[in-house]
Design a protein around this motif. Sequence first.
Motif, PDB file in Angstrom:
ATOM      1  N   GLU A 174      40.070  33.842  41.873  1.00 23.52           N
ATOM      2  CA  GLU A 174      40.629  34.011  40.532  1.00 23.52           C
ATOM      3  C   GLU A 174      40.127  35.348  40.007  1.00 23.52           C
ATOM      4  O   GLU A 174      38.922  35.615  39.994  1.00 23.52           O
ATOM      5  N   ARG A 302      48.695  33.547  32.704  1.00 20.63           N
ATOM      6  CA  ARG A 302      48.263  33.411  34.093  1.00 20.63           C
ATOM      7  C   ARG A 302      49.381  33.863  35.026  1.00 20.63           C
ATOM      8  O   ARG A 302      50.565  33.744  34.705  1.00 20.63           O
ATOM      9  N   LYS A 338      44.430  36.007  33.602  1.00 17.60           N
ATOM     10  CA  LYS A 338      43.856  35.493  34.837  1.00 17.60           C
ATOM     11  C   LYS A 338      44.916  35.491  35.933  1.00 17.60           C
ATOM     12  O   LYS A 338      46.086  35.194  35.680  1.00 17.60           O
TER      13      LYS A 338
END
Length: 379
Positions: A174, A302, A338
């Motif tokens: 990540e 994301r 992210k």
Amino acid sequence: MEIQLKEVTNRRELRKFILFPQSLYRGNSCYVPSLYMDESNTLRWDKNPAFKDCQVKYWLAYREGKIVGRVAAILPGKFYEKWGKRYLRFGWLDFIDDPAVSAALLKAVEDWARAEGMEAVHGPLGFTDLDREGMLVEGFDELGTMATNYNHPYYPRHLEALGYTKDTDWLEYEMTVPSQPDEKIAKAAELVMKRYQLHVLPAKTKNDFLPYAHDIFSLLEEAYRHLYGVMPLSQAQVQAYIDQYFGLAIPEYVPLVLDAENKLVAFGVVFPSFSHALQKSHGQLFPLGFVYLLQALKNNERADLYLIGVKDEYLGKGVNAILMNQIMNAFIRNGVKKVESNPELETNANVQSQWKYFERRQHKRRRCFIKPLTAEKID
């Protein structure tokens, strides 16, 4: 209680096969269901072009009339041709925490493998390297992605008890996106483009990059040919993947690097994360699933990295900096915080080196297990 196995032979049973994990993982905040339509197209005998070169069996495990497990077994015709190994692969393996269930499912796979003269069984794997693969062995408390399997922590223990061992692992990272563009990456990208007369396709709509779709898959086959379990794709399979995924692609998330003659030398494929959208919709497009997916495309903090490929002659020449610069700037413009790397082989140092541009953490590990087969008698 006795476990009964039933082979899936029609679409009604296949629907049960596809939907079983949703009951197994009900209430699990990390599980991300597959999109039912995509899963159906992958597993249906009349939809997936891979069936032209594969033999496939699916089984459901029942106890007292209730489904308690599932497994797919795939005999890939091109695998021996490419790798010289007589391996049968298993995938779509899910089961309750009962050793009798996992043993019955994998016995069915192993018995079929022996009957076909196979040397070993390995998995979880799909029809191709672009299907979900690997069993989670670390990161059970991390959110899954559209591209990956999720499984309970007891799965690996069951396989090890049945004689399966590690064949290879994939790592997942990540990354945290910086708040500002990185000047070092931008300068490196500019230098590489100038040195090798490269440029990025200025795509504004899908129609701008779709003419390069088949070139992307040709380069993909070149770049990934040595990776674990990879098999060549037929033109029918390539077209199926283009139809399945490229309709959702966002042009600025698909950077294409071209040479002076407009030939493709590198590409990246990124999507906004569909994890929460799939959780809300339970993998269904209707009645509101398509709304959740559209929202994920337009407003999402994301993103998921899917594919990156560079032609052999440009490896080690800094072309990755061009891709990273394009992708990072797109993330910043769209408010992405992210990014998931999705699986990459633990031995693939070239791919892992790309994440040096990001603050990162290795948060998941998934495994392909293998079991050599003996000539024991089949019941």
